[in-house]
Write a protein that holds these residues in place. Structure first.
Motif: not given
Length: 432
Positions: A259-260, A340-345
């Motif tokens: 995952g992210p 990261a877990l939110e998908g934000t770089a």
């Protein structure tokens, strides 16, 4: 408590025989866990603190043996601490790097060498789980296996890309935790016509290549003043073919599984582990010095040293430095993990603050432990005393390349830019 039964053995990783220096006596480096405590909703930090008694009891033996004792390796195995952040699909805990960092802190509080070795093994294992190809995952994690991985991921070797993978070889130092590991990862420059291949970013391409331990020659050569029990031996990887699936490019932030979280990359994972170690060392040093000085008397002091105003003043200042450095480190790693877990770089500033916090933390630790060393008096002369071991361990930990002062120089532009962009004269969201 519910326990999960695992069977099988690490494919290809048959290991060396013998119980001499460089191998942990009584440990099968390549067997599966037979009694691993259930991972669902596990509190790994609590488990790590619960191991304090056995780790402290074994600390002198760990140091004299140069590597973790069988009892300590067994305790870390049973409680799943080598695999805190390994994806649950592979049998690991599936936790974030902040929980792993806090568990390393707890273990390092009990013994620096044990905390360092756990940091190295946990980080190497989780990166293998996240970034290697499916063939490697089947060999290393298949049939219910949970491997322990070690190695030096810095580019001390060379490789050539050929059909299906890389021809690789090299001699490496600082293989922390390799004595009880079934797989070894090593950083290899990728060479094109005797010159390093360059990435689009302008830096050399480095493949981290993983091979079973029986494909590695362990050379010893670990006799430092501190972190003695980490088993950070030199080793050589003889010229051999390494399949593509058993390699990843060292700077990748594109995980194949997990995952992210793993978009954070190897650098962030490694920095969080180093941070956990020195926080644990600082925390233990302050704990020890309060106990030592509470009844300690010296000529010229009207009562116990710990009751003197000079000591109390200095202790309060150094304790504040510990609190500030620890809180800042956890804050920036927690923010990075959340993004990261939110998908934000992560922004360049966020990535550089991870480096900044870790390097500064080590510098603060040097001052805090030096203060404790000074006030410990004759306790520091006792080689096996916790305060003596802490001083020696921290002296070695602060010399690691991950926390070299140059990291602060490299990170300065992105951090300075955050001040330029703020109309309030303060950095953006990272520090409120």
């Amino acid at each position: 408590m519910l326990k999960e039964k695992l069977t099988g053995s690490d494919n290809q990783a048959t290991g060396h025989s013998g119980a001499g220096r460089g191998l942990t006596p009584g440990i099968n480096q390549n067997s599966a866990i037979t009694e691993l405590r259930a991972v669902d909703d596990a509190d790994y930090v609590a488990r790590a603190w619960d191991l304090r008694e056995v780790i402290e009891r074994e600390a002198a033996g760990t140091e004299s043996g140069g590597t973790l004792s069988a009892a300590v390796v067994g305790a870390l195995r049973e409680n799943g601490l080598f695999w805190i952040s390994v994806p649950r699909a592979l049998g690991g805990g599936g936790k974030g790097i902040v929980e792993a960092m806090a568990a390393v802190e707890a273990v390092a509080f009990a013994d620096g060498s044990t905390g360092w070795s756990l940091m190295a093994n946990q980080g190497a294992t989780v990166t293998a789980a996240a970034y290697l190809g499916d063939q490697a995952i089947e060999a290393m994690f298949g049939d219910g296996n949970l491997p322990i991985v070690a190695g030096m991921f810095g580019p001390a070797g060379k490789s050539r890309q050929i059909e299906g993978g890389y021809q690789a070889a090299g001699k490496f130092a600082f293989g922390s935790g390799c004595a009880h590991s079934g797989w070894i990862g090593s950083g290899m420059f990728v060479m094109d016509e005797n010159r390093p291949r360059m990435l689009p970013s302008g830096i050399p391409e480095v493949r981290v290549c993983f091979v079973p331990r029986n494909n590695v020659e362990f050379l010893g050569n670990w006799n430092p003043p501190g972190l003695v029990g980490t088993g950070s031996y030199d080793y050589a990887v003889a010229d051999q073919f390494v399949s593509q699936d058993f390699t990843f490019e060292r700077t990748t932030i594109e995980p194949k599984r997990g995952g992210p979280l793993f978009t954070l990359g190897l650098a962030a994972i490694g920095a969080s582990g180093h941070a956990g170690v020195v926080i644990g060392l600082m925390r233990r040093a302050l704990t020890e010095i309060v106990v030592i000085t509470s009844g300690k008397k010296r000529p010229g002091y009207p009562g116990p040293v710990g009751e003197h105003d000079v000591f109390k003043h200095q202790f309060t200042l150094h304790e504040a430095a510990y609190q500030a450095a620890r809180n800042y480190a956890y804050r920036v790693f927690t923010e990075a993990e959340t993004h990261a877990l939110e998908g934000t770089a992560l922004t360049p500033e966020q990535r550089e603050r991870l480096r900044q916090a870790t390097t500064w933390l080590h510098q603060v630790a040097g001052e805090v432990v030096r203060f404790c060393h000074l006030w410990a008096g004759s306790e520091i002369v006792k080689k096996d005393s916790p305060i003596s071991r802490l001083s020696r361990d921290l002296a070695v930990a602060t010399q690691h390349v991950v926390v070299d002062p140059i990291t602060l120089v490299a990170g300065a532009p992105a951090i300075m830019d955050s001040w330029r962009k703020s109309d309030k004269g303060t950095p953006n969201r990272t520090v409120g």
